[in-house]
Design a protein around this motif. Structure first.
Motif, PDB file in Angstrom:
ATOM      1  N   VAL A 260       0.827  -1.137  -0.024  1.00 32.77           N
ATOM      2  CA  VAL A 260       0.183  -0.065   0.020  1.00 32.77           C
ATOM      3  C   VAL A 260       0.845   1.150  -0.003  1.00 32.77           C
ATOM      4  CG1 VAL A 260      -1.570   1.346   1.511  1.00 32.77           C
ATOM      5  CG2 VAL A 260      -2.090  -0.924   1.002  1.00 32.77           C
ATOM      6  N   VAL A 261       2.004   1.164   0.762  1.00 33.90           N
ATOM      7  CA  VAL A 261       2.669   2.460   0.836  1.00 33.90           C
ATOM      8  C   VAL A 261       3.458   2.832  -0.520  1.00 33.90           C
ATOM      9  CG1 VAL A 261       4.941   3.600   2.167  1.00 33.90           C
ATOM     10  CG2 VAL A 261       3.293   2.208   3.462  1.00 33.90           C
ATOM     11  N   VAL A 262       4.073   1.629  -1.106  1.00 30.90           N
ATOM     12  CA  VAL A 262       4.607   1.818  -2.468  1.00 30.90           C
ATOM     13  C   VAL A 262       3.902   2.177  -3.365  1.00 30.90           C
ATOM     14  CG1 VAL A 262       5.615   0.439  -4.139  1.00 30.90           C
ATOM     15  CG2 VAL A 262       6.626  -0.087  -1.699  1.00 30.90           C
ATOM     16  N   VAL A 263       2.382   1.654  -3.498  1.00 27.07           N
ATOM     17  CA  VAL A 263       1.604   2.311  -4.527  1.00 27.07           C
ATOM     18  C   VAL A 263       1.126   3.691  -4.354  1.00 27.07           C
ATOM     19  CG1 VAL A 263      -0.733   1.817  -5.539  1.00 27.07           C
ATOM     20  CG2 VAL A 263       0.456  -0.158  -5.001  1.00 27.07           C
ATOM     21  N   ALA A 264       0.924   3.893  -3.019  1.00 29.12           N
ATOM     22  CA  ALA A 264       0.461   5.378  -2.581  1.00 29.12           C
ATOM     23  C   ALA A 264       1.828   6.250  -3.100  1.00 29.12           C
ATOM     24  CB  ALA A 264       0.306   5.480  -1.246  1.00 29.12           C
ATOM     25  N   TRP A 265       2.779   6.049  -2.742  1.00 27.18           N
ATOM     26  CA  TRP A 265       3.824   6.870  -3.006  1.00 27.18           C
ATOM     27  C   TRP A 265       4.255   6.793  -4.390  1.00 27.18           C
ATOM     28  CZ3 TRP A 265       2.320   9.037   0.719  1.00 27.18           C
ATOM     29  CH2 TRP A 265       2.776   9.018   1.948  1.00 27.18           C
ATOM     30  N   SER A 266       4.177   5.774  -5.188  1.00 27.08           N
ATOM     31  CA  SER A 266       4.262   5.710  -6.793  1.00 27.08           C
ATOM     32  C   SER A 266       3.420   6.517  -7.484  1.00 27.08           C
ATOM     33  CB  SER A 266       4.414   4.510  -7.139  1.00 27.08           C
ATOM     34  OG  SER A 266       5.259   3.639  -6.656  1.00 27.08           O
ATOM     35  N   PHE A 267       2.404   6.552  -7.063  1.00 24.28           N
ATOM     36  CA  PHE A 267       1.149   7.430  -7.324  1.00 24.28           C
ATOM     37  C   PHE A 267       1.291   9.035  -7.146  1.00 24.28           C
ATOM     38  CE2 PHE A 267      -2.802   9.762  -7.051  1.00 24.28           C
ATOM     39  CZ  PHE A 267      -3.529   9.470  -8.221  1.00 24.28           C
ATOM     40  N   LEU A 268       1.838   9.154  -6.032  1.00 26.54           N
ATOM     41  CA  LEU A 268       2.108  10.528  -5.770  1.00 26.54           C
ATOM     42  C   LEU A 268       3.279  11.231  -6.487  1.00 26.54           C
ATOM     43  CD1 LEU A 268       1.639  12.954  -3.438  1.00 26.54           C
ATOM     44  CD2 LEU A 268       3.451  11.917  -2.305  1.00 26.54           C
ATOM     45  N   LEU A 269       4.396  10.330  -6.633  1.00 24.16           N
ATOM     46  CA  LEU A 269       5.485  10.649  -7.640  1.00 24.16           C
ATOM     47  C   LEU A 269       5.129  10.764  -9.200  1.00 24.16           C
ATOM     48  CD1 LEU A 269       8.401   8.759  -5.558  1.00 24.16           C
ATOM     49  CD2 LEU A 269       7.656  11.200  -5.510  1.00 24.16           C
ATOM     50  N   GLY A 270       4.429   9.993  -9.352  1.00 19.83           N
ATOM     51  CA  GLY A 270       4.317   9.628 -11.038  1.00 19.83           C
ATOM     52  C   GLY A 270       2.896  10.399 -11.545  1.00 19.83           C
ATOM     53  N   ARG A 271       2.031  10.589 -10.444  1.00 16.73           N
ATOM     54  CA  ARG A 271       0.575  11.083 -11.128  1.00 16.73           C
ATOM     55  C   ARG A 271      -0.202  12.285 -10.631  1.00 16.73           C
ATOM     56  NH1 ARG A 271      -1.725   6.705 -14.075  1.00 16.73           N
ATOM     57  NH2 ARG A 271      -2.916   8.522 -14.911  1.00 16.73           N
ATOM     58  N   THR A 272       1.017  13.163  -9.719  1.00 22.91           N
ATOM     59  CA  THR A 272       0.527  14.367  -9.215  1.00 22.91           C
ATOM     60  C   THR A 272       1.395  15.494  -9.515  1.00 22.91           C
ATOM     61  OG1 THR A 272       1.715  13.952  -6.917  1.00 22.91           O
ATOM     62  CG2 THR A 272      -0.770  12.973  -7.223  1.00 22.91           C
ATOM     63  N   ARG A 273       0.933  16.726  -9.368  1.00 23.30           N
ATOM     64  CA  ARG A 273       1.738  17.882  -9.594  1.00 23.30           C
ATOM     65  C   ARG A 273       2.864  17.942  -8.657  1.00 23.30           C
ATOM     66  NH1 ARG A 273      -1.371  23.357 -10.185  1.00 23.30           N
ATOM     67  NH2 ARG A 273      -2.509  21.947 -11.990  1.00 23.30           N
ATOM     68  N   PHE A 274       2.564  17.529  -7.535  1.00 28.44           N
ATOM     69  CA  PHE A 274       3.582  17.450  -6.195  1.00 28.44           C
ATOM     70  C   PHE A 274       4.781  16.576  -6.660  1.00 28.44           C
ATOM     71  CE2 PHE A 274       5.546  15.701  -2.385  1.00 28.44           C
ATOM     72  CZ  PHE A 274       5.812  17.090  -1.869  1.00 28.44           C
ATOM     73  N   GLY A 275       4.564  15.520  -7.282  1.00 22.50           N
ATOM     74  CA  GLY A 275       5.333  14.408  -7.600  1.00 22.50           C
ATOM     75  C   GLY A 275       6.417  14.870  -8.702  1.00 22.50           C
ATOM     76  N   ARG A 276       5.575  15.486  -9.619  1.00 23.56           N
ATOM     77  CA  ARG A 276       6.410  16.149 -10.741  1.00 23.56           C
ATOM     78  C   ARG A 276       7.174  17.096 -10.520  1.00 23.56           C
ATOM     79  NH1 ARG A 276       1.245  14.906 -13.353  1.00 23.56           N
ATOM     80  NH2 ARG A 276       0.651  17.176 -12.905  1.00 23.56           N
ATOM     81  N   TYR A 277       6.841  17.930  -9.334  1.00 22.30           N
ATOM     82  CA  TYR A 277       7.845  19.119  -9.092  1.00 22.30           C
ATOM     83  C   TYR A 277       8.847  18.559  -8.259  1.00 22.30           C
ATOM     84  CZ  TYR A 277       4.018  22.467 -10.176  1.00 22.30           C
ATOM     85  OH  TYR A 277       3.117  23.491 -10.680  1.00 22.30           O
ATOM     86  N   MET A 278       8.789  17.599  -7.476  1.00 29.38           N
ATOM     87  CA  MET A 278      10.003  16.815  -6.863  1.00 29.38           C
ATOM     88  C   MET A 278      10.898  16.553  -7.897  1.00 29.38           C
ATOM     89  SD  MET A 278       8.461  14.952  -3.810  1.00 29.38           S
ATOM     90  CE  MET A 278      10.108  14.172  -3.114  1.00 29.38           C
ATOM     91  N   TYR A 279      10.679  15.932  -8.850  1.00 31.26           N
ATOM     92  CA  TYR A 279      11.624  15.636  -9.994  1.00 31.26           C
ATOM     93  C   TYR A 279      12.302  16.754 -10.527  1.00 31.26           C
ATOM     94  CZ  TYR A 279      10.168  10.612  -9.759  1.00 31.26           C
ATOM     95  OH  TYR A 279       9.973   9.294  -9.499  1.00 31.26           O
ATOM     96  N   ALA A 280      11.282  17.756 -10.934  1.00 29.40           N
ATOM     97  CA  ALA A 280      12.138  18.939 -11.555  1.00 29.40           C
ATOM     98  C   ALA A 280      12.772  19.682 -10.620  1.00 29.40           C
ATOM     99  CB  ALA A 280      10.737  19.819 -11.656  1.00 29.40           C
ATOM    100  N   ILE A 281      12.870  19.738  -9.283  1.00 28.30           N
ATOM    101  CA  ILE A 281      13.832  20.581  -8.292  1.00 28.30           C
ATOM    102  C   ILE A 281      14.687  19.598  -8.121  1.00 28.30           C
ATOM    103  CG2 ILE A 281      13.877  21.178  -6.071  1.00 28.30           C
ATOM    104  CD1 ILE A 281      11.079  21.793  -5.801  1.00 28.30           C
ATOM    105  N   GLY A 282      14.668  18.170  -8.124  1.00 29.96           N
ATOM    106  CA  GLY A 282      15.898  17.579  -8.168  1.00 29.96           C
ATOM    107  C   GLY A 282      16.833  17.471  -9.225  1.00 29.96           C
ATOM    108  N   GLY A 283      16.191  17.781 -10.444  1.00 31.96           N
ATOM    109  CA  GLY A 283      16.821  17.708 -11.882  1.00 31.96           C
ATOM    110  C   GLY A 283      17.652  18.842 -11.950  1.00 31.96           C
TER     111      GLY A 283
END
Length: 407
Positions: A260-283
């Motif tokens: 459940v944790v893996v699916v929830a965090w994977s959804f957060l990182l891959g399918r939400t604006r917050f997750g896309r922003y995290m990748y953008a800031i890290g990049g």
């Protein structure tokens, strides 16, 4: 008059195609499984190996031992305090459940999750507002966490030797309990069907809209791999692992919690604006700032979510031990967590990595330890081999990043 030798048009076209294949995702350019595999292999040869090293490493380690014995790294940050904040959260949970007047266990769990969230939130605010290095701030948080742990557990259970017992059977069963064999198969089937619906539906919609999506054969290959992994997990879980006359069968509940944790965090990182922003800031943090992303808000949120994940881990640890103690090596635990993430393909430079990769990295660390124990080796070889695997993973990550920068 220029004397430069110009390559023939065919060679130039091939060079452009090769460069495009090395930089574009396979689903952008591929129309068939063959093209998908060819482009993926081109990217691997150019240094972008993705999850391939961790998968190969996992297979190699499993084969070896079987033969011998038949979410802050994305931002380029680190949190060294979670080894102790997670345990403090578990102490609050156990404290609230002490008889004769125990609190309802959901309330105790919320309290245990709230502390590491707030702890991470405070550190995130200090890091972003004062612009201090996360390593220094969270190292201070680690030292403070050790002191708080000793003080809180002595207050919660004076004279107990630094240990407080977990009295709630529901929480103890997270690690010690298991589903029935039939329930394990039902949960696995439902998870695979839901995963197939999500994957096939998403890729179908993207192809219909003219967006980048893998070929249908690749999508179904992912579904098949997910089904095979589920069957393997249930078969292993339903094998009797009891001793003597004691029969212990069924998939442990902790597997479902982790899923459940893996699916929830994977959804957060891959399918939400917050997750896309995290990748953008890290990049590229500066590019993300110029694009209008609030760097401080995302960073503080990431530290808070890291604290939440740490809180879940602390409760699982208490469930495994049946108690929680101040005699915990929080510094070593957090280093293992970082090692698992890096081995699983999460870049220390930020901007790259997935939850599934971190889980695979954790499996590799666990297999190293369990395998060496099966071979009768002690703590020294375990630490040395983990260090070797970690160093190899960091080297691969650095070389891949350097090759991408030089292209």
């Amino acid at each position: 008059m220029s004397t430069d030798v110009q390559p023939p048009p065919e060679a130039a076209d091939e060079e452009v195609a090769a460069q495009a294949a090395s930089t574009a995702a396979p689903e952008v350019m591929a129309d068939s499984f063959g093209e998908y595999a060819k482009i993926w292999w081109t990217r691997v040869r150019s240094g972008d190996s993705g999850a391939l090293p961790v998968i190969l490493g996992l297979v190699a380690i499993v084969v070896y031992f079987q033969a011998r014995n038949s979410l802050v790294l994305l931002l380029g940050e680190i949190d060294l305090s979670i080894g102790y904040s997670s345990v403090i959260g578990a102490v609050f949970t156990a404290w609230l459940l002490v008889p004769p007047n125990p609190a309802p266990w959901p309330l105790a769990v919320l309290a245990g999750l709230a502390f590491p969230v707030v702890y991470g939130l405070i550190q995130g605010v200090i890091i972003t507002w004062l612009r201090l290095p996360s390593f220094v701030v969270t190292l201070a948080g680690q030292l403070a966490g050790l002191g708080l742990l000793l003080e809180i557990i002595n207050t919660a259970a004076p004279g107990s030797g630094g240990t407080i017992r977990l009295y709630n059977n529901v929480l103890i069963d997270i690690e010690g309990g298991a589903m029935s064999p039939l329930a394990g198969w039902i949960v696995m089937a439902v998870a695979v069907v839901l995963g197939a619906v999500v994957l096939v539906g998403r890729d179908t919609r993207r192809r219909a809209g003219g967006l980048a999506a893998p070929p249908p054969s690749v999508t179904w290959l992912k579904v098949a791999a997910m089904a095979i992994a589920g069957v393997v997990v249930v078969l292993i879980g339903n094998t009797n692992r009891g001793a003597g006359l004691v029969v212990v069968r069924g998939v442990p509940w902790v597997i479902l919690v982790v899923l459940v944790v893996v699916v929830a965090w994977s959804f957060l990182l891959g399918r939400t604006r917050f997750g896309r922003y995290m990748y953008a800031i890290g990049g590229n943090a500066e590019a993300a700032r110029r694009a209008g992303i609030n760097l401080s808000r995302i960073r503080v949120g990431a530290f808070a979510l890291t604290g939440l994940t740490a809180g879940i881990t602390g409760i699982i640890l208490a469930s495994e031990l049946g108690s929680i103690s101040s005699n915990v090596n929080g510094g070593q635990n957090v280093l293992y967590a970082v090692a698992a993430a890096v081995i699983g393909g999460v870049s220390l430079f930020g901007g790259r990595g997935k939850m599934l990769g971190a889980v695979l990295g954790g499996l590799i660390v666990a297999i190293i330890y369990n395998g060496l124990q099966l071979l009768g080796l002690g703590a020294a070889p375990q630490a040395i081999w983990t260090a070797i695997v970690l160093l190899a993973a960091v080297t691969v990550d650095t070389v891949a990043r350097r090759s991408q920068t030089n292209r």
